[in-house]
Scaffold this active site. Structure first.
Site, short mmCIF file in Angstrom:
data_model
loop_
_atom_site.label_atom_id
_atom_site.label_comp_id
_atom_site.label_asym_id
_atom_site.label_seq_id
_atom_site.Cartn_x
_atom_site.Cartn_y
_atom_site.Cartn_z
N GLY A 1 0.87 -1.12 0.03
CA GLY A 1 -0.11 -0.11 -0.07
C GLY A 1 0.92 1.27 -0.10
CB SER B 1 3.59 -3.66 -3.08
OG SER B 1 3.76 -2.03 -3.52
#
Length: 499
Positions: free
Chosen positions: A95, A176
């Protein structure tokens, strides 16, 4: 139906039976004052209901002070009955270091099909987790998010056996920003002996920030808030005001960073004493099997954002700085000449520069040091937005990994709906999930004849698509041109150093 009480180091907890899985949600693993290190939560004696996801870290759209006080929680899914102990998957969400939470990932399906114990965690985000204020009067405020993740790993190591998990068979994983977190976490001495393998999906190319950059961000945020001479007051600043100041500073700074991001793990010399890639290169993790994955069209999502993400501009600038304008143009010409019919050459070049090549370099470091490593790329386009319109861009693999076949799951924090899967989705997702669970269980994702490990000189790249197949990474005109330009750049650097 509630489970029997399970003892933990903090007190007994109750979960809920969900078919063949027991789920324990919102388990507090730590507590923390703002800009202070996490500490164990207050103990309790009566069984505590842990049947709903706990509060997640404050983030844009969710700036409730109550979240700040209760966000350090984790979630566990474990098969009901069966043989124990089971391998454990410890997942750190992504995120961009500013959004997300463990509640977006329901591990019930993976737990059943492992069988395995699945853990997702929350950690502090944005300024609360990444603003480096230890040089500005708040001594503990450095790499707090990393310290949060380490506290969660410590809790799992101490307690997971009570949930049927094997504390000696933990796989660190993340996607990520979460992949950047796990790479940094895996290299820390405090984490040694608490995990035995690691899986990083779509780790950004530059996953560690300099202390000088982090200090500059802190100074600018304090100045934006008018707290240059009263930095301690930031600890009681209303969250909307704090986050608004960070957003303003971020817009001004994004183009000045190599990664296009103002936040991330920081090479602070204390919590993170060494560059993680150097730790991997010197062989300190050679006994840790490593799987590195990315998505084919990583950059599409960022190109299509409004405005395009800062990493687009910074990546092009970094390539031009490394190889000159002529080198950039040669690369772009090569990508145009070799593009697939559905491929944007500019996007493909940026995806290679920012995502794929750094992941391959990390694999080379680990392999050269004697470690077992596997490299993969996710080429399947899920029938779920934004992937249906953007292709296998950033997060496509993650959507399939957490799917509850035959459906994609909802992600409530990011407000993304799930939905039914196509036969192709089910086929690729089932292969991806089973491969991951095999890695979690055995330390290798597939049989050597199906997916060989990445070796010096032999660089197999597994492609998750229809069909699953393996190709050589170190072949083709694009690879040869990158190698030529890199060699020329290295020679020039050596000449400058010698002169």
């Amino acid at each position: 139906m509630l489970t029997n009480a399970v003892p933990t180091t903090n007190g007994p907890i109750l979960g809920v039976e969900q078919g063949a899985v027991r789920a324990f949600k919102g388990i507090p693993f730590a507590t923390a004052r703002r800009f202070a290190k996490a500490t164990p939560p207050p103990a309790w004696t009566e069984p505590r209901r842990c049947t709903d996801f706990g509060g997640f870290a404050p983030q844009p759209g969710y700036l409730d002070h109550a979240l700040e006080e209760s966000c350090l929680s984790l979630n566990i899914w474990t098969p009901a009955g069966g043989d124990c102990p089971l391998p454990v998957l410890f997942f750190i969400h992504g995120g961009a270091f500013v959004t997300g939470g463990g509640a977006d990932y329901d591990g019930g399906f993976l737990a059943t099909h492992g069988p395995a114990v699945i853990v997702t965690i929350n950690y502090r985000l944005g300024p609360l987790g990444f603003l480096q204020l230890h040089r500005h009067g708040l001594d503990q405020a450095n790499n707090l998010a990393i310290s949060d993740a380490l506290a969660a790993l410590d809790w799992v190591h101490a307690n997971i056996a009570n949930f049927g998990g094997d504390p000696g068979a933990v796989t660190l994983s993340g996607q990520s920003a979460g992949a950047s977190m796990l790479i940094a976490l895996a290299t820390l001495k405090q984490a040694r002996g608490k995990f035995i393998r690691a899986l990083a999906l779509s780790a950004p190319g530059r996953n560690i920030l300099s202390a000088d950059h982090a200090d500059d961000v802190a100074r600018r945020v304090l100045a934006e808030l008018g707290l240059e001479h009263d930095s301690a007051a930031i600890a009681s600043m209303p969250l909307p005001q704090l986050f608004a100041a960070v957003e303003k500073v971020g817009r001004r700074l994004a183009d000045e960073t190599a990664s296009g991001s103002v936040f991330g793990p920081v090479l602070d010399g204390a919590v993170i004493p060494r560059e993680p890639r150097d730790v991997i290169a010197d062989g300190s993790l050679r006994d840790i099997p490593l799987w590195l994955g990315s998505c084919r069209d990583e950059m599409v999502m960022f190109l299509k954002s409004t405005p395009p993400a800062a990493m687009i501009r910074t990546t092009e600038r970094n390539v031009r700085a490394a190889f000159g304008d002529a080198g950039w143009e040669r690369l772009l010409d090569c990508y145009r000449a070799t593009a697939r019919l559905d491929e944007d050459p500019y996007e493909a070049l940026l995806s290679d520069a920012f995502w794929h090549r750094p992941m391959a370099d990390l694999a080379r470091h680990h392999a050269a040091a004697g470690g077992a490593v596997w490299l993969s790329r996710f080429d399947h386009r899920p029938a779920l937005q934004p992937f249906q319109s953007q292709g296998p861009t950033h997060g496509a693999d993650n959507a399939c990994l957490w799917a509850h076949l035959p459906a994609f799951i909802d992600r409530p924090i990011l407000k993304r709906k799930g939905g039914p899967m196509t036969p192709a989705d089910i086929d690729v997702a089932a292969r991806f999930q089973s491969t991951l669970l095999r890695f979690v269980t055995t330390g290798r994702p597939d049989a050597a004849e199906v997916w060989p490990r990445f070796e010096t000189g032999e660089e197999p790249l597994a492609i998750f698509g229809q069909p699953f197949h393996v190709i050589p990474l170190n072949q083709g005109p694009r690879f040869r041109l990158w190698a030529e330009l890199s060699l020329s750049s290295n020679d020039k650097n050596k000449m400058r150093e010698a002169g």
